[in-house]
Scaffold this motif. Structure first.
Motif: not given
Length: 429
Positions: A329, A289-291, A282-285, A229
């Motif tokens: 990302v 909006g997926e990981q 894991h990053y939010t695409e 984040e």
């Protein structure tokens, strides 16, 4: 302000001055050099002889007798957009008059005194940073380094383990060229987007292997990513800087291979490096909006001395970098920078440094597409041109003045250009 061209500018200029001053004789303060920290492998220490009162009124000698080294630095900066783009809600550093200050304290200890092998050294450092515009310069009160450095086989094998920011071990921040950080802060640098730690330390094991000449090297680290984040969230979750775990921040692997040699009467200073980063977090695409499964980045960089008028570290240097990471990302996913700087630009000013540079950082296409779907405009890139001068006022006291033109200082909405005046008064003890 987290623009590391300031301490780096001072380090190079002060080192050149100290070498120049020691040409005729070796002062007593030079004996304290081995107690300067060796933990920050990508930064050059300011020599003890180039600091305010090198003996620290007798304190440094007393501490050295017990194997302890001590240094302190204070950076105090001001940034303002002289084009008068003031706004009630500030959206970039310097839009309104912006002030920042930091205090950095370092203690080292010679661990061979308690049985460690070879030249083992412990570094414990603390960092306090305050700012009137925190998105660009986060407020921090933290342990910044708690690490051991130890070498074997005449420095052909070196270990670094403990808590330390990744930027202190890899990459080599820009000199006079990373001007976009003046408006956008450390988050605008691609390796930090990928998860390399910048302001807070992360638990790290770093192994460096060198050839017998000690010029070619390969440096590999296993560390923890900062929070996916962002830097500010990482600070919020880990204010002490000593947490092994941070929510959603997973293992990160960094490798850098390069060639590094110091300036001497017969050689030009040179640092060539190529690096790769792989982050298992894991990053939010932006689009789906997926990981994501992971994150990664690569960089190429070089810092080369091109002139040597005095047969030492003074002269013109060229510094450039290219960075890339996936745009799915990372808000800023690629960038290039080129700058030129002169250490000791005048014979009568051997400890000064002048620099000029250009940085262009590209915003993620996926992020721009996601932004425009909501009817908002988004800048495709941010471009900055900067010029600066570091003047040694007194031993250990530097005034650094800079002027930065920034196109697109804000991602969204598109903002008019900025012309940032930067002043920094710095004290080194």
């Amino acid at each position: 302000m987290f623009d590391s061209k300031y301490p780096l500018a001072i380090s190079l200029a002060a080192a050149a001055f100290a070498h120049h001053a020691r040409a005729a004789d070796t002062p007593e303060c030079a004996q304290y050099e081995p107690l300067l920290t060796r933990a920050e492998l990508s930064f050059k220490n300011v020599p003890v002889c180039a600091r305010i009162n090198p003996g620290l009124w007798g304190l440094r000698k007393e501490l050295a007798a017990h194997g302890i080294g001590f240094t302190a630095t204070s950076y105090n900066g001001y940034t303002y957009d002289v084009l008068g783009n003031n706004a009630k809600k500030q959206v970039y550093n310097g839009q309104n008059p912006s002030y920042n200050t930091s205090l950095n304290l370092y203690l080292t200890y010679d661990l061979t005194r308690i049985g460690f092998a070879n030249d083992a050294q412990l570094t414990l450092a603390g960092n306090w940073v305050d700012s009137t515009y925190t998105p660009a310069n986060p407020r921090v009160k933290t342990v910044s380094v708690f690490a051991i450095n130890q070498s074997f086989f005449n420095h052909q094998l070196e270990f670094e383990y403990g808590f330390i920011p990744g930027v202190r071990l890899f990459y080599g921040m820009a000199l006079g060229g990373s001007a976009s950080t003046a408006a956008l802060g450390p988050s605008s640098v691609v390796p930090f987007q990928v998860g390399m730690s910048a302001t807070e330390p992360t638990p790290t094991v770093n192994v460096i292997v060198r050839d017998p000449s000690l010029r070619f090297y390969n440096s590999t680290a296993v560390t923890r990513s900062v929070s996916p984040e962002g830097i500010q969230k990482d600070i919020d979750l880990n204010p002490s800087g000593l947490s092994f775990k941070v929510k959603d921040a997973r293992a990160m692997f960094i490798n850098e291979a390069g060639y590094k040699q110091a300036s001497s009467a017969s050689t030009h200073a040179m640092w060539l490096r190529a690096g790769a980063m792989y982050n298992t977090s894991h990053y939010t695409e932006f689009k789906s909006g997926e990981q994501s499964d992971n994150n990664y980045g690569v960089y190429l960089a070089e810092t080369v001395q091109v002139t040597k008028p005095y047969n030492d570290a003074r002269g013109w240097y060229l510094d450039s970098k290219i960075d890339y990471s996936p745009d799915s990302v990372n808000a800023i996913n690629k960038a290039f920078q080129v700058s030129a700087f002169n250490v000791g630009p005048f014979a009568s000013r051997p400890a000064d440094m002048a620099a000029v540079g250009l940085t262009k950082s590209y915003y993620s296409r996926d992020l721009r597409d996601a932004t425009t779907r909501y009817g908002l405009e988004a800048a495709p890139y941010t471009l900055a041109v900067t010029t600066s001068y570091a003047a040694r006022l007194f031993p250990g006291v530097y005034l650094i003045s800079g002027l930065t033109y920034t196109k697109n200082p804000v991602f969204s909405p598109i903002h008019s250009d900025a012309l940032l005046l930067q002043e920094s008064l710095n004290f080194l003890f």
